[in-house]
Write a protein that holds these residues in place. Structure first.
Motif, PDB file in Angstrom:
ATOM      1  N   VAL A  91      40.089  -0.069  -6.717  1.00 59.16           N
ATOM      2  CA  VAL A  91      41.361  -0.326  -6.042  1.00 59.16           C
ATOM      3  C   VAL A  91      41.222  -1.722  -5.455  1.00 59.16           C
ATOM      4  O   VAL A  91      40.384  -1.951  -4.590  1.00 59.16           O
ATOM      5  CB  VAL A  91      41.618   0.710  -4.930  1.00 59.16           C
ATOM      6  CG1 VAL A  91      42.925   0.406  -4.223  1.00 59.16           C
ATOM      7  CG2 VAL A  91      41.654   2.115  -5.513  1.00 59.16           C
ATOM      8  N   SER A 132      44.954   4.894   0.561  1.00 56.15           N
ATOM      9  CA  SER A 132      44.620   3.587   1.144  1.00 56.15           C
ATOM     10  C   SER A 132      45.418   3.291   2.406  1.00 56.15           C
ATOM     11  O   SER A 132      44.915   2.681   3.336  1.00 56.15           O
ATOM     12  CB  SER A 132      44.920   2.459   0.152  1.00 56.15           C
ATOM     13  OG  SER A 132      44.401   2.749  -1.108  1.00 56.15           O
ATOM     14  N   ARG A 174      38.284   0.251  -1.300  1.00 55.77           N
ATOM     15  CA  ARG A 174      38.993  -0.927  -1.815  1.00 55.77           C
ATOM     16  C   ARG A 174      38.058  -2.134  -1.944  1.00 55.77           C
ATOM     17  O   ARG A 174      37.137  -2.294  -1.142  1.00 55.77           O
ATOM     18  CB  ARG A 174      40.145  -1.307  -0.880  1.00 55.77           C
ATOM     19  CG  ARG A 174      41.266  -0.287  -0.807  1.00 55.77           C
ATOM     20  CD  ARG A 174      42.391  -0.754   0.109  1.00 55.77           C
ATOM     21  NE  ARG A 174      43.106  -1.916  -0.386  1.00 55.77           N
ATOM     22  CZ  ARG A 174      43.090  -3.102   0.174  1.00 55.77           C
ATOM     23  NH1 ARG A 174      42.399  -3.316   1.280  1.00 55.77           N
ATOM     24  NH2 ARG A 174      43.772  -4.100  -0.355  1.00 55.77           N
ATOM     25  N   ALA A 227      48.929   7.120  -9.448  1.00 53.42           N
ATOM     26  CA  ALA A 227      48.809   6.168  -8.348  1.00 53.42           C
ATOM     27  C   ALA A 227      50.186   5.595  -8.047  1.00 53.42           C
ATOM     28  O   ALA A 227      51.099   5.682  -8.880  1.00 53.42           O
ATOM     29  CB  ALA A 227      47.844   5.045  -8.697  1.00 53.42           C
ATOM     30  N   ASP A 234      48.381  -2.466  -4.419  1.00 55.43           N
ATOM     31  CA  ASP A 234      47.036  -2.714  -4.956  1.00 55.43           C
ATOM     32  C   ASP A 234      47.077  -2.457  -6.457  1.00 55.43           C
ATOM     33  O   ASP A 234      47.902  -1.681  -6.932  1.00 55.43           O
ATOM     34  CB  ASP A 234      46.030  -1.711  -4.363  1.00 55.43           C
ATOM     35  CG  ASP A 234      45.473  -2.145  -3.014  1.00 55.43           C
ATOM     36  OD1 ASP A 234      45.385  -3.366  -2.779  1.00 55.43           O
ATOM     37  OD2 ASP A 234      45.109  -1.256  -2.227  1.00 55.43           O
ATOM     38  N   HIS A 236      45.439  -0.357  -9.228  1.00 59.78           N
ATOM     39  CA  HIS A 236      44.664   0.886  -9.300  1.00 59.78           C
ATOM     40  C   HIS A 236      44.176   1.042 -10.742  1.00 59.78           C
ATOM     41  O   HIS A 236      44.983   1.354 -11.624  1.00 59.78           O
ATOM     42  CB  HIS A 236      45.527   2.084  -8.904  1.00 59.78           C
ATOM     43  CG  HIS A 236      45.979   2.054  -7.471  1.00 59.78           C
ATOM     44  ND1 HIS A 236      47.158   1.486  -7.059  1.00 59.78           N
ATOM     45  CD2 HIS A 236      45.386   2.530  -6.350  1.00 59.78           C
ATOM     46  CE1 HIS A 236      47.282   1.606  -5.742  1.00 59.78           C
ATOM     47  NE2 HIS A 236      46.218   2.243  -5.280  1.00 59.78           N
TER      48      HIS A 236
END
Ligand code: MAN
Ligand code: CA
Ligand code: CA
Length: 493
Positions: A91, A132, A174, A227, A234, A236
């Motif tokens: 991520v 996240s 992350r 996701a 982000d 993914h």
């Protein structure tokens, strides 16, 4: 032989004692590079939709753009009761905070586009969420949680599902130097999630995130990954989904006698052969890229020249962790042995087989207070080494942050001015870590070579205090370095 009973789950199956479980790789529920996707973009045995894009190397479930949703699902429903899944993913995003996260699914029907990390709500089965973004502002994200649903519950996105979770753990996944990994095991209704934080590529660094008993999931289901992004975004990327079915040895034996399973084995061999032919052909067609790939797989080539110092720190810490884990194991053994002796002494009984009531030589030579003293000493060592382990993890995390900052914008901003000092400080940290590593190995050797309980040759508290001292020194120098760096960075904002 279809099932791999001789080599049962060497580095997984925390749920069950190794040796009582047989696993079989299930290629029809798995994908990984190379050739994750075929030339026409399809992923064998899977279907993907939404904003997901598959390449040879990975499936990008969402790109780092706002309000994206993507998913990938196994085409086939499972035909086995228990399983273990290894998931490797990244991520990544430019911001200190990203969103929204990634979900792993095992559900009775495939999900479709929806509000739960890109997939539909009110699912029937299991969701493991890598969340996240801190929607409920409790400062507890990134977070890993599992949630079981019987098709009636709506996921509470605003509260990060906090009241609905089965279990969870706070872990950062992350922007890590290596892909992060999760092992999700479901065996005899026990759900175990192990997590690897992507700070190294060392197989052994999985840590327990959750273990829940009496979990009931649909008997047959589909595996999926989804996701989503929202106001923040982000990338993914999933690099690997590897499913193995798990069986008790008796069930595995039954399966071996089943004529159908011979066909499964045959199919798999054919599939592997085809894959290998494809691979060889690709190598022939792209000799340069093939050489590059070999180079990429090599640890040393993952880092550019300027990151070499950090690379050394990672390697040093990884080695330290291994030594520490080994020490823990040995100490636990010693303590167990001592507790057994203590029990025997306090019962005043001879060891097994002393039919005539004659106390055995050896047992009556240790006085109870001596055993107590040794025991207390050992406990102290264990707790001290646990502290050291925590400190090591702490440094590990902090250097991780340093790396993300170093490779990100901060480094560009800080520019040439701070670079000499940076290098000097990094060199200091590296030297200290190397020293510490040496000390650890010596301690490990000392412990390994001393038959502890009887000879009294155990490692002394002084050695451990000294170790703690060294560790403290590194920590302080690291913090000073970090503060300096933060001050320098602030000047530019
Ligand atoms: C916005 C909304 C939320 C989302 C966050 C982070 O606030 O889209 O639903 O969780 O952005 O992406
Ligand atoms: Ca969230
Ligand atoms: Ca939260």
């Amino acid at each position: 032989m279809v099932t791999n009973a001789q080599n049962p789950t060497p580095n997984s199956s925390q749920g069950v004692a190794a040796g009582t479980i047989a696993r079989r790789f299930e290629y029809k529920y798995s994908f990984k590079s190379p050739y994750l996707a075929q030339k026409d973009g399809t992923v064998p045995f899977f279907e993907y939709s939404g904003n997901a894009i598959a390449s040879e190397e990975s499936v990008r479930i969402t790109p780092s753009l706002r309000s994206q949703k993507g998913m990938i699902w196994s085409r086939l429903v499972t035909s086995f009761d228990w399983w273990e899944v290894e998931l490797q993913f990244r991520v990544t995003g430019r911001g200190r905070i990203g969103a929204d996260g990634l979900a792993f699914w095992y559900t009775s029907t495939k999900g479709f586009e929806g509000p739960v990390f890109g997939s539909s709500d009110k699912w029937n089965g299991l969701g493991v969420f890598f969340d996240s973004f801190d929607n409920d502002n409790k400062h507890n994200n990134p977070y890993i949680m599992s949630m079981v649903n019987d098709g009636t519950k709506a996921y509470d996105h605003q509260k990060d599902g906090s009241t609905q979770q089965l279990a969870g753990c706070l872990r950062d996944f992350r922007n890590k130097p290596f892909p992060v990994r999760a092992k999700i095991e479901f065996f005899k209704n026990t759900l175990t999630v192990m997590f690897h934080n992507g700070m190294s590529n060392n197989e052994k660094e999985f840590e327990m995130c959750m273990r829940v008993e009496n979990v009931v999931l649909p008997k047959n289901g589909y595996f999926g990954i989804s996701a989503a992004t929202g106001g923040l975004a982000d990338d993914h990327d999933v690099l690997k989904l590897s499913v193995s079915s798990l069986r008790t040895l008796e069930d595995a034996k039954k399966l071996d006698d089943d004529p159908d399973s011979k066909k499964v084995l045959h199919d798999f061999e054919e599939y592997e052969k085809k894959l290998k032919e494809q691979k060889d052909q690709w190598r022939k067609d792209n000799p340069e890229e093939a050489a590059k790939k070999v180079a990429e797989d090599d640890w040393d080539n993952w880092f550019s020249e300027q990151d070499k110092e950090l690379q050394q720190i990672y390697q040093g810490q990884s080695a330290m962790r291994e030594v520490m884990t080994d020490l823990h194991r040995k100490m636990d053994e010693i303590i167990t042995r001592q507790e057994r002796t203590l029990q025997l002494v306090s019962q005043g009984k001879p060891q097994q087989g002393g039919g005539g009531g004659q106390p055995q030589i050896g047992v009556d030579t240790i006085r109870r207070d001596e055993v107590n003293a040794v025991l207390a000493n050992q406990k102290e060592i264990v707790s001290a080494s646990r502290d050291i382990k925590n400190l090591v993890s702490d440094i590990h995390g902090k250097t991780g942050q340093l790396l993300s900052r170093g490779t990100g914008s901060a480094q560009q901003v800080a520019g040439g001015g701070g670079s000499y000092q940076d290098q000097q400080a990094l060199r200091d940290i590296r030297d200290s870590v190397n020293n510490l590593k040496k000390e650890f190995s010596q301690t490990a050797q000392k412990i390994a070579s001393s038959p502890c309980p009887n000879s009294g040759g155990c490692v002394s508290t002084t050695v451990l205090v000294a170790l703690l001292g060294v560790q403290l020194f590194i920590l302080i120098s690291f913090m000073m370095y970090r503060d300096g760096k933060e001050k320098a960075a602030k000047k530019y904002y």
